[in-house]
Every structure is written in C-alpha cells, then in structure tokens.
Write an enzyme that holds these catalytic residues in place. Structure first.
Site, PDB file in Angstrom:
ATOM      1  N   LYS A  68       0.930  -1.218  -0.138  1.00  0.00           N
ATOM      2  CA  LYS A  68      -0.072  -0.076   0.220  1.00  0.00           C
ATOM      3  C   LYS A  68       0.883   1.312   0.190  1.00  0.00           C
ATOM      4  CE  LYS A  68      -3.677  -2.385   2.570  1.00  0.00           C
ATOM      5  NZ  LYS A  68      -4.573  -2.615   3.544  1.00  0.00           N
ATOM      6  N   GLN A 112      -4.258  -1.734   9.928  1.00  0.00           N
ATOM      7  CA  GLN A 112      -4.022  -3.079   9.263  1.00  0.00           C
ATOM      8  C   GLN A 112      -4.811  -3.983  10.276  1.00  0.00           C
ATOM      9  OE1 GLN A 112      -3.055  -3.544   6.157  1.00  0.00           O
ATOM     10  NE2 GLN A 112      -3.680  -5.685   6.548  1.00  0.00           N
ATOM     11  N   ASP A 135     -10.638   2.844   4.322  1.00  0.00           N
ATOM     12  CA  ASP A 135     -10.956   1.655   4.208  1.00  0.00           C
ATOM     13  C   ASP A 135     -12.450   1.195   4.160  1.00  0.00           C
ATOM     14  OD1 ASP A 135      -8.801  -0.275   3.710  1.00  0.00           O
ATOM     15  OD2 ASP A 135      -8.530  -0.338   6.064  1.00  0.00           O
TER      16      ASP A 135
END
Ligand code: NAP
Length: 309
Positions: A68, A112, A135
């Site tokens: 990412k 994460q 997200d």
C-alpha cells in the site's frame, strides 16, 4: 508513468474464457490516479496523504502494508507508517487514532487488520473519523453505502466493481452468489451487487459456513464471488458453465519455489474452473491488485473532498 498493456487473453487456447487481468487494469487506473494527484498538488501545494497503522509483525500484514505504501508513492501520494509492537494497549492505539483524526494534513487512515486479541477491532474502526475512513469499514460509511449515498466503499469490493466495469461485464438481472459474509469483503460485496446501479441490479445470494449444500447455489450463479479463505474450495463441478468467477481468496503457503518463501492460492481451483468460466480472476494478479486501487481511489476522493466536505 504507467504503460497499459492490451487486455490479454492468454488462456484463450483452452476456451473462450477471458482473464480479468488485475495487473493490466490496476496499472491503467494507477496512471489515471497519478494524473489526479498531480492536479491536487498543483492546486493545493499538497499531496493526498494516507497513514497506515501496523501493529505487530504478521507476515501477511507486513506485505500488504508495504505494498500500500509503495503504491501510494508510485501515484504521487504521501504515505506514512505508524508502527507498534503487538504489546501496544488498546488505549494507546485509540489515542493515536484520535491524534491522526485531528491532523489536517492527513486524508486517509487505515489500521491494518488483524489486530492482537486484546484489542477490539470494532472499537478501533469506529474511532477512525468516518471522513478519513478510506478502508470504508466505519458503520457510517457502510450504512451510507447501503443507502447508495456518497461514502468510502470497502477497498476490496470497490476494486471488484472497478474490475467488472473495466471489462463491461453485464450485471443487471444476473444471479450473483457471494460466498463468505465478512464485514470487509462478502457482506459489502453482496450489498453493492444488489444496489440499483452499475455494477449491480443483481439478484444476490449470500452464502456462509452455515449454508447447507453450497453447491446448489454456486451452480446457479451467473456471477460467483468467493471470499472465504480456503484454498481451492470452489471446484469445477460447483460452477455453471459461462459464469463470471471472482476469486478473493489469498491463502499463503510456505514454498521453496518462490523468492518470497511463500506461494498464494485462491479460494477457487483456477486450473479446472477457468476452462468453463467466461471471465475469471487469477490469484495472484487479480483482486489483490484491485484492492489497492480501491484504497487509492478512496484516498484521492478524500483529498478532493468528494465524499465529505
Ligand atoms: P473471514 O473474515 O475469515 O470470513 C470468511 C467468511 O467465509 C465467513 O463469512 C465464513 O462464514 C465463510 N466461510 C468459511 N468457511 C466456509 C465454508 N466452508 N463454506 C462457506 N463459507 C465459509 O475472511 P475475509 O476477511 O472475508 O477473507 C476471505 C479471504 O479473502 C481470505 O483468504 C483473505 O486473505 C482474502 N482477502 C483478500 C483480499 C484481497 O485483496 N484479495 C482482501 C481481503 C481478504 P461464517 O461467517 O459463517 O463464519
């Protein structure tokens, strides 16, 4: 600079099946995102900024976060990584999220997953300012998505919709079967495919571990989306000939044959399912690369204040 190769059909010697080529589509879309990021820089003097928070040293998480960050830099975003050992307390982590929420230089925050057992992932997700939740996991974004209002859409389902669009795959009136009902993939995917938009307008069936006789559902799927985390779970006898097959699974196995020391397998038995499908995503090289695009597009939209003012 990104060079888009033409859509390849390198499995066509087997059937008319076409590969949904995540590498090609993601490179093309990254080129478009880079152009938009450059416009933002010119207009505002700043780059879209994504912050990733990584707790512990899980091999998969390390790889995903590194990818990412790398992709952010490649399209002209700023990226920052905040790291904690797995002993970090829930309070410390929440305090950091609150600090990041308040920082005007940050457009997107991701934490994460998975997190260590002593930290409640729902608490952390809800602590992220929904206006920076790139997200798309915050209940406000999920609720707005369900109502077809502007929102950040969870990155993996978002990436899959971009892939379907890129290949002009007809979805209206089709039976879409989603296998797996996680909050981050299966459930939002089922909502997106049922919405009154493109891609969407499907009749959707959502299967999970309590669904008896899954095969009776998958065999009727025009579009089959699988996200369960079980290597080669979907076999050829479970797939309708001509179906569109989207494989979200990322099952890592130790391997001496690769440089990284592991090999990725999907949830679909690609070798035997590909010849009977009309379109199929490979693993690797399919949905995983599109997930990054979903994240980049959400971050770009945040920097452009397209979703929330
Ligand atoms: P998850 O949270 O573990 O959820 C798995 C889902 O699959 C659950 O809903 C579970 O049902 C269902 N399931 C498990 N075994 C089943 C079975 N035998 N029959 C039917 N349903 C079954 O997984 P996830 O986070 O959605 O991830 C799924 C897979 O996608 C993993 O391999 C993950 O690594 C991968 N993934 C890939 C990407 C990408 O970018 N490509 C992104 C995210 C995840 P219950 O709800 O009944 O337990």
């Amino acid at each position: 600079m990104y060079w888009a190769s033409p859509i390849t059909n390198h499995q066509s010697q087997i059937t008319n099946m076409q590969l949904l080529d995540g590498k090609y589509v993601s490179e093309k879309l990254k080129g478009e995102i880079a152009i938009e990021a450059a416009k933002i820089l010119k207009r505002t003097g700043r780059k879209p900024h994504l912050v990733a928070v990584l707790v512990g040293h899980d091999g998969g998480s390390e790889t995903y976060v590194a990818s990412k960050m790398r992709n952010c830099e490649a399209v002209g975003f700023k990226s920052s990584l905040v790291r904690y050992e797995s002993t970090v307390t829930e309070e410390e982590l929440l305090a950091k999220v609150i600090e990041l929420n308040a920082d005007a230089d940050i457009d997107g925050i991701i934490v994460q997953l998975p997190l260590p057992k002593h930290i409640d992932p729902d608490k952390v997700t809800e602590c992220i300012d929904y206006r920076k939740d790139v997200d798309g996991f915050h209940p406000i974004n999920l609720g707005r998505m369900q109502r077809n209002l502007p929102s950040f859409i969870p990155a993996t389902p978002y990436g899959i919709t971009l892939m379907l669009k890129e290949y002009n795959i007809e979805t209206s009136g089709k039976h879409c079967v989603v296998v797996g009902r996680s909050n981050i993939v299966g459930s939002p995917m089922s909502i997106l495919m049922a919405r009154n938009t493109y891609p969407g307008n499907c009749t959707v069936t959502l299967c999970h571990s309590r669904t008896p006789d899954i095969k009776s559902f998958t065999l009727d799927a025009d579009i089959l989306i699988v996200a369960i985390g079980k290597k080669n779970f979907i076999t050829a006898d479970m797939v309708k000939p001509g179906a569109v097959v989207i494989d979200v699974g990322m099952n890592r196995e130790v391997s001496t044959a690769t440089k990284s020391g592991f090999k990725l397998y999907g949830d679909v038995d690609f070798e035997n399912v590909a010849p009977i499908s009309s379109y199929i995503t490979p693993v690797p090289g399919g949905v995983g690369l599109m997930t990054i695009i979903g994240l980049l597009k959400n971050t770009l939209a945040s920097a452009n204040k397209e979703v929330y003012r």
